[in-house]
Design an enzyme around this catalytic site. Sequence first.
Site, PDB file in Angstrom:
ATOM      1  CD  GLU A 250     -50.993  25.638 -26.643  1.00 55.87           C
ATOM      2  OE1 GLU A 250     -52.149  26.060 -26.630  1.00 55.87           O
ATOM      3  OE2 GLU A 250     -50.023  25.864 -27.127  1.00 55.87           O
ATOM      4  CB  CYS A 284     -52.787  29.578 -27.619  1.00 58.74           C
ATOM      5  SG  CYS A 284     -51.162  29.584 -27.213  1.00 58.74           S
TER       6      CYS A 284
END
Length: 482
Positions: A250, A284
């Site tokens: 990720e 993120c």
Amino acid sequence: MLDVPLLIGGQSCPARDGRTFERRNPVTGELVSRVAAATLEDADAAVAAAQQAFPAWAALAPNERRSRLLKAAEQLQARSGEFIEAAGETGAMANWYGFNVRLAANMLREAASMTTQVNGEVIPSDVPGSFAMALRQPCGVVLGIAPWNAPVILATRAIAMPLACGNTVVLKASELSPAVHRLIGQVLQDAGLGDGVVNVISNAPADAAQIVERLIANPAVRRVNFTGSTHVGRIVGELSARHLKPALLELGGKAPLLVLDDADLEAAVQAAAFGAYFNQGQICMSTERLIVDAKVADAFVAQLAAKVETLRAGDPADPESVLGSLVDASAGTRIKALIDDAVAKGARLVIGGQLEGSILQPTLLDGVDASMRLYREESFGPVAVVLRGEGEEALLQLANDSEFGLSAAIFSRDTGRALALAQRVESGICHINGPTVHDEAQMPFGGVKSSGYGSFGGKASIEHFTQLRWVTLQNGPRHYPI
């Protein structure tokens, strides 16, 4: 000041050569933590401890694993104050760490609920008398590599579902939030998971590459998961592939928030401000691109600028501060260079941009185009840019004109229109009339393109953290051709 030892086989221990490194508050320079700097031999020992603990942990009844994980969730939440004490490592606000602890506890609860959901299936066989099954079993030792920006959430996520699936883990702590990551390991140890079930390794920044390579190369490590930058993620992915270890990655993002011509502007502004500036944009999923229909762009920018004016960044210890610090002064220098590049090439600085050490005021720019670095590069800071387009096709083209594809959002009063558009946005996650920054423990969380592959969260992660096996049982005689 916090002393941070390694956690290997249930024991707190220094690095074998006694080396340490320090982590200081980016705002005040105050020493926050003195941390054990693991050697390669320490990394080997952590994996060996996890490997030794694996058979007993994997053999536990699922309800017993559930009970221990639930106990860990309660202890994690009860020790929220200890996590907030360590917030000085990254200069984050106390409310951000409090949010981290609550979501991390829910991740442990969700993982606990999944211990009985590791399902197989019976598959019809063409062989007479053959009973064929597809079974999911624990893999062995799982390596989790966690970042500093949401340190409690992302380190817990790196190990919660692997543990629920019957694996043991080694957590490679971030060099920027080692005390937080070590505390997670201690909480799980104190909850009675068992010696060696969770091991935590911290390393000096200069040693990171060799420690990670040593951990991935260890034959006992069967799965890898990494959350962090795309640059480092490519390295982790390459190392994992070289050693034939499946990796869940990720990585970075540059989330677009699309504002259609029929959007509720007030709702869009609130979501944009939260998504772009919460935790100084160091998430993120942070909203970096505001892609707005030209019909409503002027009104949207004016309303958002007024909102941003209320968001003062400062020392987290100052009660007047709404936002905190960047992780360090070098991050501020890097982000300021992106802002200056855009302004020099014709972008309009609507508000913000002031930098003092590691404190960067929330920034909004309009008129950004593809010639500017901010158009494509992830800022990972409190910076949002406005891109204007005419009609939803133009907005979609702008949204997809990025190497990243983690999170996205669309604002429109016509939910059918928004849903149709969401299916064409190139992202692993898309929220309609909600912010790009949103996470729930049970949801599949992952990206596409340069934002990585695989998904954390609930059932979605069982596939990665278990080994699928084909097992047959032959009832009666079988015919062979020879």
